[in-house]
Motif scaffolding. Structure first.
Motif, PDB file in Angstrom:
ATOM      1  N   PRO A 218       0.815  -1.224   0.000  1.00  0.00           N
ATOM      2  CA  PRO A 218       0.000   0.000   0.000  1.00  0.00           C
ATOM      3  C   PRO A 218       0.849   1.275   0.000  1.00  0.00           C
ATOM      4  O   PRO A 218       0.489   2.272  -0.606  1.00  0.00           O
ATOM      5  CB  PRO A 218      -0.813  -0.100   1.293  1.00  0.00           C
ATOM      6  N   VAL A 219       1.990   1.234   0.671  1.00  0.00           N
ATOM      7  CA  VAL A 219       2.889   2.387   0.706  1.00  0.00           C
ATOM      8  C   VAL A 219       3.522   2.583  -0.669  1.00  0.00           C
ATOM      9  O   VAL A 219       3.618   3.712  -1.166  1.00  0.00           O
ATOM     10  CB  VAL A 219       3.962   2.219   1.799  1.00  0.00           C
ATOM     11  N   ARG A 220       3.939   1.481  -1.303  1.00  0.00           N
ATOM     12  CA  ARG A 220       4.518   1.582  -2.656  1.00  0.00           C
ATOM     13  C   ARG A 220       3.519   2.208  -3.617  1.00  0.00           C
ATOM     14  O   ARG A 220       3.863   3.076  -4.411  1.00  0.00           O
ATOM     15  CB  ARG A 220       4.949   0.203  -3.161  1.00  0.00           C
ATOM     16  N   ARG A 221       2.274   1.740  -3.543  1.00  0.00           N
ATOM     17  CA  ARG A 221       1.239   2.303  -4.420  1.00  0.00           C
ATOM     18  C   ARG A 221       1.010   3.779  -4.110  1.00  0.00           C
ATOM     19  O   ARG A 221       0.872   4.607  -5.002  1.00  0.00           O
ATOM     20  CB  ARG A 221      -0.067   1.531  -4.277  1.00  0.00           C
ATOM     21  N   GLY A 222       0.984   4.116  -2.826  1.00  0.00           N
ATOM     22  CA  GLY A 222       0.725   5.492  -2.410  1.00  0.00           C
ATOM     23  C   GLY A 222       1.780   6.480  -2.853  1.00  0.00           C
ATOM     24  O   GLY A 222       1.475   7.632  -3.138  1.00  0.00           O
ATOM     25  N   CYS A 223       3.033   6.035  -2.916  1.00  0.00           N
ATOM     26  CA  CYS A 223       4.104   6.956  -3.327  1.00  0.00           C
ATOM     27  C   CYS A 223       4.475   6.773  -4.798  1.00  0.00           C
ATOM     28  O   CYS A 223       5.324   7.490  -5.306  1.00  0.00           O
ATOM     29  CB  CYS A 223       5.327   6.813  -2.427  1.00  0.00           C
ATOM     30  N   GLY A 224       3.827   5.827  -5.468  1.00  0.00           N
ATOM     31  CA  GLY A 224       4.065   5.646  -6.902  1.00  0.00           C
ATOM     32  C   GLY A 224       5.349   4.916  -7.236  1.00  0.00           C
ATOM     33  O   GLY A 224       5.829   5.001  -8.362  1.00  0.00           O
ATOM     34  N   ALA A 225       5.916   4.188  -6.288  1.00  0.00           N
ATOM     35  CA  ALA A 225       7.157   3.453  -6.536  1.00  0.00           C
ATOM     36  C   ALA A 225       6.840   2.083  -7.127  1.00  0.00           C
ATOM     37  O   ALA A 225       6.031   1.342  -6.579  1.00  0.00           O
ATOM     38  CB  ALA A 225       7.950   3.298  -5.246  1.00  0.00           C
ATOM     39  N   LEU A 226       7.462   1.773  -8.241  1.00  0.00           N
ATOM     40  CA  LEU A 226       7.292   0.490  -8.909  1.00  0.00           C
ATOM     41  C   LEU A 226       8.579  -0.312  -8.811  1.00  0.00           C
ATOM     42  O   LEU A 226       9.647   0.249  -8.534  1.00  0.00           O
ATOM     43  CB  LEU A 226       6.938   0.711 -10.377  1.00  0.00           C
ATOM     44  N   ALA A 227       8.488  -1.606  -9.067  1.00  0.00           N
ATOM     45  CA  ALA A 227       9.693  -2.437  -9.088  1.00  0.00           C
ATOM     46  C   ALA A 227      10.674  -1.820 -10.078  1.00  0.00           C
ATOM     47  O   ALA A 227      10.291  -1.413 -11.179  1.00  0.00           O
ATOM     48  CB  ALA A 227       9.346  -3.860  -9.502  1.00  0.00           C
ATOM     49  N   GLY A 228      11.915  -1.709  -9.690  1.00  0.00           N
ATOM     50  CA  GLY A 228      12.939  -1.109 -10.540  1.00  0.00           C
ATOM     51  C   GLY A 228      13.089   0.390 -10.342  1.00  0.00           C
ATOM     52  O   GLY A 228      13.985   0.998 -10.915  1.00  0.00           O
ATOM     53  N   SER A 229      12.227   0.989  -9.512  1.00  0.00           N
ATOM     54  CA  SER A 229      12.330   2.427  -9.230  1.00  0.00           C
ATOM     55  C   SER A 229      13.602   2.718  -8.451  1.00  0.00           C
ATOM     56  O   SER A 229      14.041   1.915  -7.630  1.00  0.00           O
ATOM     57  CB  SER A 229      11.141   2.912  -8.393  1.00  0.00           C
TER      58      SER A 229
END
Length: 154
Positions: free
Chosen positions: A104-115
């Protein structure tokens, strides 16, 4: 003692309990950014995030002195993530010295795998601040705009 809520099973959507959410007090105060040039100043690094949200930077965790079993409070503040070591933290440092961002935190900050993420580890305040690319781009735009502004006479 604070009861830690159970997590929903994968594939199910949990409806948050509005009364419980309203009663939670999450510290949102950010520590001031100290001078980066001092010996004990914050440590900056760029970390690659893998598909599971793990930040590929052991140095930030080492600089903070975080150990396996330490409890962490992970908070999304706008587009950045603030991670503090706290006894009431829901997340636990694993055996390997990496911090992982929950989905949920990754989605919230827009971080994707490889970011690639900017990490600011501040041992004095015992905090790790994670800035995703979108936040770094916004900071750089503001800074570059200030470079183009005419200087005031002193």
């Amino acid at each position: 003692m604070t009861r830690i809520p159970s997590l929903p099973l994968p594939g199910r959507i949990a409806t948050p309990d509005a009364e419980r959410v309203a009663s939670l007090t999450v510290p949102m105060d950010l520590p001031p950014l100290r001078d980066l040039g001092t010996a004990d100043g914050p440590r900056l690094s760029i970390a690659l995030m893998d598909g599971g949200g793990r930040l590929q930077d052991r140095g930030a965790v080492a600089a903070l002195g975080w150990n396996p079993g330490d409890r962490l409070l992970i908070t999304l503040v706008r587009t950045s993530v603030v991670i503090r070591r706290r006894p009431d933290g829901v997340f636990v440092m694993p055996r390997k010295p990496y911090v992982a961002l929950p989905a949920p935190v990754r989605r919230g900050c827009g971080a994707l795998a490889g970011s690639r993420l900017l990490l600011v580890a501040d041992p004095v305040h015992d905090v790790l601040i994670v800035h995703p690319e979108v936040a770094v781009q916004a900071m750089l735009r503001t800074f570059h705009t200030s470079l183009a502004a005419p200087e005031e006479a002193s």
